[in-house]
Scaffold this motif. Structure first.
Motif, PDB file in Angstrom:
ATOM      1  N   PRO B 216       0.812  -1.225   0.000  1.00  0.00           N
ATOM      2  CA  PRO B 216       0.000   0.000   0.000  1.00  0.00           C
ATOM      3  C   PRO B 216       0.843   1.272   0.000  1.00  0.00           C
ATOM      4  CG  PRO B 216      -0.957  -1.602   1.485  1.00  0.00           C
ATOM      5  CD  PRO B 216       0.330  -2.209   0.976  1.00  0.00           C
ATOM      6  N   ALA B 217       1.970   1.230   0.707  1.00  0.00           N
ATOM      7  CA  ALA B 217       2.788   2.452   0.769  1.00  0.00           C
ATOM      8  C   ALA B 217       3.328   2.859  -0.603  1.00  0.00           C
ATOM      9  CB  ALA B 217       3.931   2.259   1.750  1.00  0.00           C
ATOM     10  N   GLN B 218       3.439   1.880  -1.507  1.00  0.00           N
ATOM     11  CA  GLN B 218       4.026   2.172  -2.814  1.00  0.00           C
ATOM     12  C   GLN B 218       2.969   2.355  -3.911  1.00  0.00           C
ATOM     13  OE1 GLN B 218       6.518  -1.258  -3.220  1.00  0.00           O
ATOM     14  NE2 GLN B 218       7.989  -0.552  -1.696  1.00  0.00           N
ATOM     15  N   ASN B 219       1.704   2.119  -3.571  1.00  0.00           N
ATOM     16  CA  ASN B 219       0.657   2.214  -4.576  1.00  0.00           C
ATOM     17  C   ASN B 219       0.184   3.652  -4.738  1.00  0.00           C
ATOM     18  OD1 ASN B 219       0.676  -0.565  -4.881  1.00  0.00           O
ATOM     19  ND2 ASN B 219      -0.916  -0.875  -3.342  1.00  0.00           N
ATOM     20  N   GLU B 220      -0.283   3.954  -5.953  1.00  0.00           N
ATOM     21  CA  GLU B 220      -0.924   5.242  -6.172  1.00  0.00           C
ATOM     22  C   GLU B 220      -2.319   5.184  -5.535  1.00  0.00           C
ATOM     23  OE1 GLU B 220      -2.662   7.793  -9.952  1.00  0.00           O
ATOM     24  OE2 GLU B 220      -1.411   6.015 -10.343  1.00  0.00           O
ATOM     25  N   LYS B 221      -2.721   6.280  -4.871  1.00  0.00           N
ATOM     26  CA  LYS B 221      -4.022   6.275  -4.190  1.00  0.00           C
ATOM     27  C   LYS B 221      -5.012   7.126  -4.987  1.00  0.00           C
ATOM     28  CE  LYS B 221      -2.490   3.876  -0.732  1.00  0.00           C
ATOM     29  NZ  LYS B 221      -1.348   4.389  -0.065  1.00  0.00           N
ATOM     30  N   LYS B 240      -1.920   0.309  -9.242  1.00  0.00           N
ATOM     31  CA  LYS B 240      -0.554   0.037  -9.668  1.00  0.00           C
ATOM     32  C   LYS B 240      -0.609  -0.383 -11.137  1.00  0.00           C
ATOM     33  CE  LYS B 240       3.388  -2.747  -8.197  1.00  0.00           C
ATOM     34  NZ  LYS B 240       3.788  -3.857  -7.341  1.00  0.00           N
ATOM     35  N   ASN B 241       0.190   0.215 -11.979  1.00  0.00           N
ATOM     36  CA  ASN B 241       0.178  -0.058 -13.416  1.00  0.00           C
ATOM     37  C   ASN B 241      -1.238  -0.026 -13.983  1.00  0.00           C
ATOM     38  OD1 ASN B 241       2.937  -0.456 -13.178  1.00  0.00           O
ATOM     39  ND2 ASN B 241       2.676  -2.654 -12.789  1.00  0.00           N
ATOM     40  N   ASP B 242      -2.002   0.986 -13.561  1.00  0.00           N
ATOM     41  CA  ASP B 242      -3.362   1.180 -14.059  1.00  0.00           C
ATOM     42  C   ASP B 242      -4.336   0.078 -13.668  1.00  0.00           C
ATOM     43  OD1 ASP B 242      -3.716   3.611 -15.061  1.00  0.00           O
ATOM     44  OD2 ASP B 242      -3.464   3.089 -17.181  1.00  0.00           O
ATOM     45  N   GLU B 243      -3.991  -0.687 -12.683  1.00  0.00           N
ATOM     46  CA  GLU B 243      -4.929  -1.709 -12.216  1.00  0.00           C
ATOM     47  C   GLU B 243      -5.204  -1.496 -10.739  1.00  0.00           C
ATOM     48  OE1 GLU B 243      -4.420  -5.796 -12.793  1.00  0.00           O
ATOM     49  OE2 GLU B 243      -4.380  -5.671 -14.978  1.00  0.00           O
ATOM     50  N   ILE B 244      -6.444  -1.785 -10.342  1.00  0.00           N
ATOM     51  CA  ILE B 244      -6.768  -1.703  -8.916  1.00  0.00           C
ATOM     52  C   ILE B 244      -6.170  -2.932  -8.230  1.00  0.00           C
ATOM     53  CG2 ILE B 244      -8.616  -1.661  -7.202  1.00  0.00           C
ATOM     54  CD1 ILE B 244     -10.376  -0.376  -9.363  1.00  0.00           C
ATOM     55  N   VAL B 245      -5.333  -2.680  -7.209  1.00  0.00           N
ATOM     56  CA  VAL B 245      -4.714  -3.815  -6.510  1.00  0.00           C
ATOM     57  C   VAL B 245      -5.132  -3.855  -5.043  1.00  0.00           C
ATOM     58  CG1 VAL B 245      -2.731  -3.992  -8.046  1.00  0.00           C
ATOM     59  CG2 VAL B 245      -2.632  -2.439  -6.075  1.00  0.00           C
ATOM     60  N   GLY B 246      -5.978  -2.929  -4.640  1.00  0.00           N
ATOM     61  CA  GLY B 246      -6.422  -2.956  -3.249  1.00  0.00           C
ATOM     62  C   GLY B 246      -7.287  -1.763  -2.932  1.00  0.00           C
ATOM     63  N   VAL B 247      -7.950  -1.843  -1.768  1.00  0.00           N
ATOM     64  CA  VAL B 247      -8.718  -0.709  -1.259  1.00  0.00           C
ATOM     65  C   VAL B 247      -8.252  -0.440   0.156  1.00  0.00           C
ATOM     66  CG1 VAL B 247     -10.989  -0.016  -0.419  1.00  0.00           C
ATOM     67  CG2 VAL B 247     -10.756  -0.970  -2.710  1.00  0.00           C
ATOM     68  N   THR B 248      -7.899   0.809   0.414  1.00  0.00           N
ATOM     69  CA  THR B 248      -7.556   1.194   1.779  1.00  0.00           C
ATOM     70  C   THR B 248      -8.498   2.311   2.211  1.00  0.00           C
ATOM     71  OG1 THR B 248      -5.805   2.552   0.812  1.00  0.00           O
ATOM     72  CG2 THR B 248      -5.132   0.470   1.802  1.00  0.00           C
ATOM     73  N   SER B 249      -8.306   2.759   3.459  1.00  0.00           N
ATOM     74  CA  SER B 249      -9.229   3.754   4.019  1.00  0.00           C
ATOM     75  C   SER B 249      -8.589   5.121   4.058  1.00  0.00           C
ATOM     76  CB  SER B 249      -9.620   3.361   5.443  1.00  0.00           C
ATOM     77  OG  SER B 249     -10.487   2.266   5.427  1.00  0.00           O
ATOM     78  N   ASN B 250      -9.322   6.126   3.614  1.00  0.00           N
ATOM     79  CA  ASN B 250      -8.925   7.491   3.900  1.00  0.00           C
ATOM     80  C   ASN B 250      -9.796   7.947   5.065  1.00  0.00           C
ATOM     81  OD1 ASN B 250      -8.823  10.354   3.987  1.00  0.00           O
ATOM     82  ND2 ASN B 250      -7.949  10.335   1.939  1.00  0.00           N
ATOM     83  N   ASP B 252      -9.707  10.789   6.743  1.00  0.00           N
ATOM     84  CA  ASP B 252      -9.883  12.232   6.867  1.00  0.00           C
ATOM     85  C   ASP B 252     -11.337  12.600   6.553  1.00  0.00           C
ATOM     86  OD1 ASP B 252      -9.911  14.965   6.575  1.00  0.00           O
ATOM     87  OD2 ASP B 252      -7.898  15.038   5.689  1.00  0.00           O
ATOM     88  N   ALA B 253     -12.014  13.188   7.542  1.00  0.00           N
ATOM     89  CA  ALA B 253     -13.445  13.480   7.365  1.00  0.00           C
ATOM     90  C   ALA B 253     -13.699  14.423   6.202  1.00  0.00           C
ATOM     91  CB  ALA B 253     -14.014  14.077   8.650  1.00  0.00           C
ATOM     92  N   GLU B 254     -12.702  15.200   5.833  1.00  0.00           N
ATOM     93  CA  GLU B 254     -12.894  16.120   4.725  1.00  0.00           C
ATOM     94  C   GLU B 254     -12.972  15.366   3.395  1.00  0.00           C
ATOM     95  OE1 GLU B 254     -10.555  19.982   3.124  1.00  0.00           O
ATOM     96  OE2 GLU B 254     -10.470  19.577   5.286  1.00  0.00           O
ATOM     97  N   TRP B 255     -12.176  14.315   3.272  1.00  0.00           N
ATOM     98  CA  TRP B 255     -12.147  13.527   2.034  1.00  0.00           C
ATOM     99  C   TRP B 255     -13.099  12.344   2.086  1.00  0.00           C
ATOM    100  CZ3 TRP B 255     -10.057  15.742  -1.964  1.00  0.00           C
ATOM    101  CH2 TRP B 255      -9.050  16.708  -1.747  1.00  0.00           C
ATOM    102  N   SER B 256     -13.395  11.924   3.297  1.00  0.00           N
ATOM    103  CA  SER B 256     -14.261  10.752   3.448  1.00  0.00           C
ATOM    104  C   SER B 256     -15.383  11.102   4.406  1.00  0.00           C
ATOM    105  CB  SER B 256     -13.416   9.577   3.982  1.00  0.00           C
ATOM    106  OG  SER B 256     -14.203   8.442   4.170  1.00  0.00           O
ATOM    107  N   PRO B 257     -16.257  12.067   3.982  1.00  0.00           N
ATOM    108  CA  PRO B 257     -17.238  12.621   4.933  1.00  0.00           C
ATOM    109  C   PRO B 257     -18.316  11.627   5.346  1.00  0.00           C
ATOM    110  CG  PRO B 257     -17.620  13.477   2.720  1.00  0.00           C
ATOM    111  CD  PRO B 257     -16.356  12.687   2.642  1.00  0.00           C
ATOM    112  N   VAL B 258     -18.617  10.662   4.492  1.00  0.00           N
ATOM    113  CA  VAL B 258     -19.706   9.751   4.799  1.00  0.00           C
ATOM    114  C   VAL B 258     -19.261   8.679   5.785  1.00  0.00           C
ATOM    115  CG1 VAL B 258     -21.263   8.009   3.825  1.00  0.00           C
ATOM    116  CG2 VAL B 258     -20.847  10.148   2.590  1.00  0.00           C
ATOM    117  N   ASN B 259     -18.072   8.128   5.580  1.00  0.00           N
ATOM    118  CA  ASN B 259     -17.691   6.937   6.333  1.00  0.00           C
ATOM    119  C   ASN B 259     -16.389   7.085   7.128  1.00  0.00           C
ATOM    120  OD1 ASN B 259     -16.626   7.090   3.655  1.00  0.00           O
ATOM    121  ND2 ASN B 259     -15.790   5.045   3.921  1.00  0.00           N
ATOM    122  N   LYS B 260     -15.705   8.192   7.005  1.00  0.00           N
ATOM    123  CA  LYS B 260     -14.422   8.374   7.694  1.00  0.00           C
ATOM    124  C   LYS B 260     -13.534   7.129   7.600  1.00  0.00           C
ATOM    125  CE  LYS B 260     -13.746  11.002  11.363  1.00  0.00           C
ATOM    126  NZ  LYS B 260     -13.798  11.344  12.787  1.00  0.00           N
TER     127      LYS B 260
END
Lengths: 406, 354
Positions: B216-221, B240-250, B252-260
């Protein structure tokens, strides 16, 4: 010759501890009567003035503790700490078995001071027979009307040493894992079921009837000035009379061992004495001319603690003893905070290594660093005090460690 | 009412009741933490955030100690640094040090703090616990040989999700995170939301679905909105390389106002369909029992023709619309509008009603 001075245990074995009537015959429940004639504020002041300090180990002024309890909440609790988990300590059991009504009276006095009719006694799980006795004593006192509206329930622990720590005790009564809470908030503000709670030791409560009956000045005049009253001590280890005594608090440790205790067993020489339970410091013979009161013990780097006195003769192996103590703390750490959870385990590992002749000077150095961090950074008293036997023996008996090194 | 205190020589004012941790951070001090989480109840147990109040015998855990007026705080005193180093070493002694293959490599508090305090190895000897939990569930990897016992997963499970699937079991050095009776997650109240993964400060809890596809630390978010339902949770896609390789959590309530940052099993683990070769990319029309690809115009024309045919022959009430909870309120509104205005029937229903 120094004598015992019995206050709590004056009528030991002469009255039936279950019987309120017996207790009344020897002046019992007069203190509660007097307390109830006073307004709660004056009562708290009177207890403060007596100088009564906690007998469980922390030595906090009892009246002061009560004064932190806010008046406004309707529900408050009086909790008696009868966990008595310190190895070698059985003075609370003796007080209950000889004078249970004084404990009940003391709790009711506290109840009047803080405005509570809800008392709990948290009794260690290893004392089922005392629980039975206490329940009968409570039933009898309730029936006789001596306690009035004040109710007392008995709860049993399940063997965890840390549940003698007041907030872990509260967690345990609530039915949770026995783990200390961080403080503040202190129980006086947020305790049992998150309501204001006074937690005092059995012996502290049992002093109260006598303070109220005889006056704060009388109590303040007994024993050491800064820690007045009497203290029930329990003697264990290499001692001629391994039993309990009640002494004024300015009593010398030397007299505890050589007068009341009858000296080291078999006429051997004293090597060390540990006061206050397993987390107490090891006191070398040159320091035993010290009064047993809280502050005098602190001044020599030791602690009165619960009043356990563990005597070791010249044949005892200090490192082996500390190794056992380290094992004890490893077993009793609740596992909540890092320094204690991991530290007690590493202390045990290093002590085992040294004790079996595989240790090096580096291990002793590591032990010292670990002890320092545990004392300074642990969440509760258990982790903070667990290294004291190690540091005190490294101070006074270092040669015993060095001779076992590789 | 505000109180004044001095932190690392800097005088600051904070409202009464402010915890030392917040006061220190306000004063610009970088305080390391493991068990602290702003969205969870305080634990005060990792002891990493200890600071030195001048004149106090012991250090205090800043996350659970209220700031007091006139306090003078040193956040990096020799005692503080020694305590933090020893805490880190105690953690390292029982830690499975496999950073090179760890999913959390580069995004791990233990790594960061060891780097910060120059802790390369532990002075204490010892073995790891062998607490790796071979849990057969397809979503959550539980490697408790990397656990630092911060209990954030326990608190997140109880306080965010409400599942209470896990708690601390056993005591002292043997304490570890477990389900009731130390069973598998599948047999517990776990709903596989992965909030435990979200709050884990180290690599003890990781996603099995994303494992090996990119750290995750090396993936584009890429922030996006989950399409599984109308709630509209923010997802942080790991690309990564234009493919979804995972889902992580943001978080920050400003960016993730619905679910934090909080997600459900579908949002956190159900993204592998995006790159599936079986995924439909064009409409299909069935002819002679076989599907063939078609354009959208052709497909929509065919559907409109058939629907109109049925309506003419049997009347508008012979048709009904069954809509989905996966679309938004607005889309559901349009769906019923199509049914009522264009087709002329009130036969509208919705999967969430079943």
């Amino acid at each position: 010759m120094a004598q015992e001075y019995r206050v709590l245990l004056e009528h030991a074995d002469k009255i039936n501890p279950e019987s309120a009537a017996d207790y009344v015959k020897v002046g019992g429940y007069k203190g509660l009567e007097k307390a109830r004639s006073m307004n709660p504020k004056d009562l708290t002041e009177e207890v403060k003035k007596s100088g009564l300090r906690g007998r469980g180990g922390a030595g906090f002024n009892a009246g002061m503790k009560w004064s932190f309890v806010p008046q406004y909440p309707e529900t408050k609790y009086v909790v008696c700490n009868f966990d008595e988990g310190e190895p070698g300590t059985y003075k609370d059991r003796i007080i209950c078995q000889k004078n249970a009504q004084a404990l009940l009276e003391g709790m009711a006095i506290c109840g009047h001071a803080i405005g509570s009719n809800n008392g709990y006694i948290y009794c260690r799980g290893e004392y089922p027979f005392v629980v039975e006795m206490l329940k009968k004593a409570i039933g009898n006192a309730k029936e006789s009307g001596a306690l009035g509206e004040f109710n007392i329930e008995v709860r049993m622990g399940a063997g965890a040493y840390v549940c003698g720590e007041e907030t872990a005790l509260i967690e345990s009564i609530e039915g949770h894992r026995g783990e200390p809470r961080f403080k503040p908030p202190f129980p006086g503000v947020e305790g049992l079921w998150r309501m204001p709670t006074v937690v005092n030791n059995v012996e502290t409560f049992a002093c109260l009837p006598y303070i109220l009956t005889n006056g704060a000045d009388w109590f303040a005049g007994i024993g050491a000035k800064s820690y007045p009253g009497t203290k029930v001590l329990t003697l264990t280890g290499d001692i001629e009379n391994p039993t309990y005594f009640e002494v004024p608090t300015d009593y010398l440790l030397r007299d505890v061992i050589y007068e009341l205790g009858g000296g080291v067993k078999g006429g051997k020489k004293l090597k060390a004495v540990q006061v206050g339970g397993t987390s107490g410091a090891f006191i070398p013979p040159q320091n035993i001319d010290t009064p047993i009161d809280f502050d005098s013990m602190s001044a020599i780097g030791a602690a009165l603690g619960s009043g356990a006195v563990f005597v070791m003769d010249e044949s005892r192996d200090i490192v082996d003893t500390i190794n056992r103590i380290a094992k004890f703390f490893e077993h009793e750490s609740c596992g909540q905070c890092t320094p204690c959870r991991e530290g007690t385990h590493r202390c045990k590992e290093i002590m085992e290594k040294i004790n079996t002749g595989r240790g090096t000077l580096k291990d002793i150095e590591n032990l010292k660093v670990l002890a320092r961090v545990m004392q300074k950074a642990s969440l509760c008293g258990l982790g903070q005090a667990a290294p004291i036997p190690i540091t005190s023996t490294l101070e006074h008996f270092e040669y015993e460690y060095l001779r076992k090194l590789m | 009412m505000d109180i004044k205190l001095t932190i690392n020589g800097k005088e600051i004012e904070v409202p009464q009741g402010t915890m030392l941790l917040d006061a220190c951070r306000k004063a610009g001090a970088d305080i390391p933490t493991f068990c602290y989480d702003p969205d969870l109840k305080l634990a005060g147990s990792c002891r990493m955030c200890v600071v030195q109040p001048q004149g106090w015998r012991n250090l205090v855990a800043s996350c659970v100690t209220p700031a007091q007026n006139g306090m003078v705080i040193d956040t990096e005193s020799p005692d503080v640094v020694e305590a933090r180093k020893v805490v880190l070493e105690l953690m390292l002694t029982r830690h499975k040090l496999t950073c090179h293959t760890c999913e959390k490599d580069g995004d791990c508090n233990l790594q960061d703090y060891c780097y910060r305090y120059g802790v390369t190895e532990s002075r204490f000897e010892g073995k790891i616990h062998n607490l790796f939990k071979d849990d057969s569930n397809p979503f959550i990897e539980r490697d408790y040989d990397k656990c630092v016992m911060c209990t954030r997963c326990v608190r997140a499970c109880e306080e965010i999700t409400g599942a209470r699937a896990i708690n601390v079991m056993d005591r002292g050095y043997h304490a570890h995170i477990a389900t009731a009776f130390d069973g598998e997650l599948e047999d517990s109240p776990c709903v596989f939301c992965g909030q435990c993964i979200m709050v884990c400060p180290v690599g003890a809890l990781t996603s099995k679905i994303a494992a090996g596809k990119g750290k995750p630390a090396q993936n584009e978010k890429v922030l996006t909105t989950c399409t599984y339902c109308g709630t509209g949770c923010t997802l942080e896609l790991n690309v990564k390389n234009d493919e979804i390789v995972g889902v992580t959590s943001n978080r920050d309530a400003e960016w993730s106002p619905v679910n934090k940052g909080a997600l459900c099993v579908k949002g956190r683990f159900g993204w592998d369909f995006v790159n599936s070769p079986e995924r439909l990319t064009t409409p299909l029309i069935k002819e002679n029992g076989e599907f063939r690809p078609a354009s959208w115009d052709e497909a929509l024309d065919l559907a409109a023709e058939k629907i109109n045919g049925i309506k003419e022959k049997y009347g508008p009430d012979s048709l009904s619309m069954f809509s989905s909870a996966r679309v938004t309120n607005e889309e559901n509104y349009l769906a019923q509008k199509l049914m009522r205005a264009a087709i002329g029937s009130n036969n509208v229903d919705h999967c969430a009603r079943l």
